[in-house]
Design a protein around this motif. Structure first.
Motif: not given
Length: 372
Positions: A128, A130-139, A142
């Motif tokens: 979870e 890593q998922l939050r960090e990945a989503r932050g990086k994706i945002d 973008q």
């Protein structure tokens, strides 16, 4: 006499009478019928006595043999009982050993199951995170891509974008934009720095130091987490952060909001934007009612709150929403800790609590993101 002897020899005497062959002279012949009668009487008596003695001897022999047989049977039964007792002891030892092995196996299985659950929870928490960090990086990526697209699209040969071509700017304007380049997106700042061949300024790092009193209070609360206000950890946060952050002009509604936040029954939802009439220029952004229910000030309210299941909505300004959201984020995190969902080091959890406290302080002072 000879003739009489022959006659007597031919005719045997009767039973019970005995006559001498040669009777002596001078002696009377004594009839011995009495003796013969006595012998005839005693003979059946002696036979009966003999039979009785034989019966007695046979009964004694039978009794002795019976007692010997019973003794043998008793010995055999005692031996069988001893063997059965030994077998029972052996079986009881086997049963105890099996029960002990079963208990050890059950304990090991439970321990292995708990270990697997702990590992699964740890892996889930790491995934979870890593998922939050990945989503932050994706945002972030973008946002950078959107900024770059905007810069590229707005730059044409006839009207080039001066952000992409700083050589077209005057020295004074170029210096001015160079000094405020940090307010732009990361990509545009990097493009500007690369185009100007100027090394980017070093980013100042934030230094942190653990306060011993606050950390001790948090560790004491972490040992037995609770939502009771009487503990020193929550009492300090209520006194320094929660109550000041939720202290609005409308005190009665402020208390109701605090209770709803504590009970996790507060609902915040956006308000549908109103359409501006054609040809009319709005003096301020239209987003709903123009008065905040908590501050009482004329503000554009983009959100509204509902306390529990009352069905009554209260329109709030962006500043009030930021303050309520900061307090809700804090309570959500400590509820996660209480429920055992946060599996991090104590110091990391402490710094997350301090970050949430800083958000409450900033919201209380009036700082909030522009998207609110």
């Amino acid at each position: 006499s000879q003739v009489s002897f022959e006659e007597e020899s031919q005719n045997p005497p009767a039973v019970g009478h005995w006559k001498p062959l040669m009777p002596s002279k001078g002696k009377k012949e004594e009839p011995e019928s009495g003796c013969q009668d006595a012998e005839g009487v005693h003979e059946p008596q002696s036979t009966e006595q003999l039979n009785m003695s034989r019966l007695r001897s046979s009964s004694v022999e039978i009794r002795e043999k019976g007692s010997e047989f019973l003794r043998d049977e008793l010995h055999k039964a005692q031996k069988e009982l001893k063997l059965k007792d030994k077998e029972c002891e052996r079986l009881s030892k086997v049963r105890e050993q099996l029960e002990q092995e079963l208990e050890e196996l059950t304990a090991s299985l439970f321990e292995e199951a708990h270990k697997m659950v702990r590992e699964a929870n740890t892996k889930q928490a790491a995934a979870e995170k890593q998922l939050r960090e990945a989503r932050g990086k994706i945002d972030m990526l973008q946002a950078e891509v959107t900024a770059l697209k905007t810069l590229v699209i707005t730059s044409t040969p006839s009207s080039p974008n001066r952000e992409l071509h700083p050589q077209l700017q005057s020295p004074s304007k170029a210096g001015f934009r160079k000094g405020h380049g940090r307010n732009k997106s990361t990509s545009s700042a990097m493009v500007s720095a690369a185009s100007q061949n100027v090394a980017p300024e070093p980013v100042s790092r934030e230094c942190k130091e653990v306060d011993s009193i606050l950390f001790a209070e948090f560790k004491a609360w972490k040992e037995s987490p609770t939502l009771d206000k009487s503990c020193s950890f929550l009492d300090r946060i209520y006194r320094e952060d929660v109550r000041p952050c939720l202290d609005f002009t409308k005190h009665e509604l402020s208390k109701l909001v605090q209770v709803a936040v504590e009970q996790n029954t507060l609902t915040i939802e956006p308000v549908a934007s109103q359409t501006v009439p054609v040809g009319k220029v709005a003096a301020e952004e239209c987003g709903g009612p123009k008065k905040c229910a908590l501050s009482g000030l004329p503000r554009t309210c983009k959100h509204r709150i509902m306390l529990g299941d009352s069905g009554s909505y209260y329109y709030i300004s962006p500043s009030c929403r930021a303050r309520i959201t900061a307090v809700c984020n804090f309570f959500t995190y400590i509820r996660y800790i209480q429920q055992g969902l946060v599996r991090q080091d104590v110091e990391l959890m402490y710094w997350e609590v301090m970050r949430l406290r800083r958000e409450m302080s900033l919201a209380k002072l009036g700082f909030y993101p522009s998207e609110m």
